[in-house]
Design a protein around this motif. Structure first.
Motif, PDB file in Angstrom:
ATOM      1  N   SER A  17     -10.469   5.099   6.215  1.00  0.00           N
ATOM      2  CA  SER A  17      -9.044   5.962   6.053  1.00  0.00           C
ATOM      3  C   SER A  17      -8.313   5.776   6.957  1.00  0.00           C
ATOM      4  CB  SER A  17      -9.481   7.377   5.859  1.00  0.00           C
ATOM      5  OG  SER A  17     -10.449   7.626   4.695  1.00  0.00           O
ATOM      6  N   TYR A  59       2.369   7.561  -8.174  1.00  0.00           N
ATOM      7  CA  TYR A  59       1.449   6.685  -7.509  1.00  0.00           C
ATOM      8  C   TYR A  59       1.567   5.525  -8.396  1.00  0.00           C
ATOM      9  CZ  TYR A  59      -0.046  10.776  -4.660  1.00  0.00           C
ATOM     10  OH  TYR A  59      -0.079  11.829  -3.874  1.00  0.00           O
ATOM     11  N   VAL A  63      -3.892   2.937  -6.730  1.00  0.00           N
ATOM     12  CA  VAL A  63      -4.123   3.949  -5.562  1.00  0.00           C
ATOM     13  C   VAL A  63      -4.283   5.020  -5.867  1.00  0.00           C
ATOM     14  CG1 VAL A  63      -2.614   2.198  -4.114  1.00  0.00           C
ATOM     15  CG2 VAL A  63      -1.550   4.571  -5.013  1.00  0.00           C
ATOM     16  N   PHE A  67      -5.031   7.628  -2.721  1.00  0.00           N
ATOM     17  CA  PHE A  67      -4.000   7.630  -1.731  1.00  0.00           C
ATOM     18  C   PHE A  67      -3.355   8.998  -1.923  1.00  0.00           C
ATOM     19  CE2 PHE A  67      -2.728   2.972  -0.704  1.00  0.00           C
ATOM     20  CZ  PHE A  67      -4.063   2.779  -0.117  1.00  0.00           C
ATOM     21  N   ARG A  82      -4.610   7.609   3.162  1.00  0.00           N
ATOM     22  CA  ARG A  82      -5.123   6.558   2.346  1.00  0.00           C
ATOM     23  C   ARG A  82      -6.374   6.733   2.712  1.00  0.00           C
ATOM     24  NH1 ARG A  82      -2.963   1.614   3.788  1.00  0.00           N
ATOM     25  NH2 ARG A  82      -3.543   2.164   5.922  1.00  0.00           N
ATOM     26  N   LEU A  85     -10.381   2.564   1.718  1.00  0.00           N
ATOM     27  CA  LEU A  85      -9.365   1.326   1.738  1.00  0.00           C
ATOM     28  C   LEU A  85     -10.111  -0.007   1.400  1.00  0.00           C
ATOM     29  CD1 LEU A  85      -7.297   2.367   4.951  1.00  0.00           C
ATOM     30  CD2 LEU A  85      -6.375   1.925   2.730  1.00  0.00           C
ATOM     31  N   ASN A  89      -5.751  -3.823   0.316  1.00  0.00           N
ATOM     32  CA  ASN A  89      -4.723  -2.860   0.585  1.00  0.00           C
ATOM     33  C   ASN A  89      -3.934  -3.724   1.714  1.00  0.00           C
ATOM     34  OD1 ASN A  89      -6.780  -0.170  -0.391  1.00  0.00           O
ATOM     35  ND2 ASN A  89      -5.436  -1.085  -1.330  1.00  0.00           N
TER      36      ASN A  89
END
Length: 114
Positions: A17, A59, A63, A67, A82, A85, A89
């Motif tokens: 994250s 969004y 994501v 996110f 976020r 991941l 990304n």
């Protein structure tokens, strides 16, 4: 004039994250119509998440659920949390403030790699 300064980028392992922040200054009255774009190597800049003029959030499909965009009107800052991941990304993430003139931050590099 509006100045935007991003922070929080860096290297993170897949599944990890990272929280990005954007601090706005200058002639800004609220955090509406602000958000984040990203640009991966060799690709066009794409919208990641935004706080709309009505105060709702949008969004990119890729994501959603991972996110979260949030903001603090009193501090003129927005964040992008976020999670989970993925290597795809990896990109330069740009904060923007929309309006008659669109303002951009300088970008912050995020690399997702083991």
């Amino acid at each position: 004039q509006v100045q935007l300064v991003e922070s929080g980028g860096g290297l993170v392992q897949p599944g990890g994250s990272l929280r990005l922040s954007c601090a706005a200054s200058g002639r800004i009255f609220n955090i509406l119509n602000m958000g984040w774009y990203r640009q991966a190597p060799g690709k066009q800049r794409e919208l990641v998440a935004a706080i709309t003029t009505g105060g709702s959030t949008n969004y990119a499909d890729s994501v959603k659920g991972r996110f979260t965009i949030s903001g603090k009107n009193a501090k003129n800052t927005i964040d992008l949390q976020r999670n989970t991941l993925k290597p795809e990304n990896t990109a330069v993430y740009y904060c923007y403030k929309g309006g008659v003139v669109v303002y951009w931050g300088q970008g912050t590099q995020v690399t997702v790699s083991s």
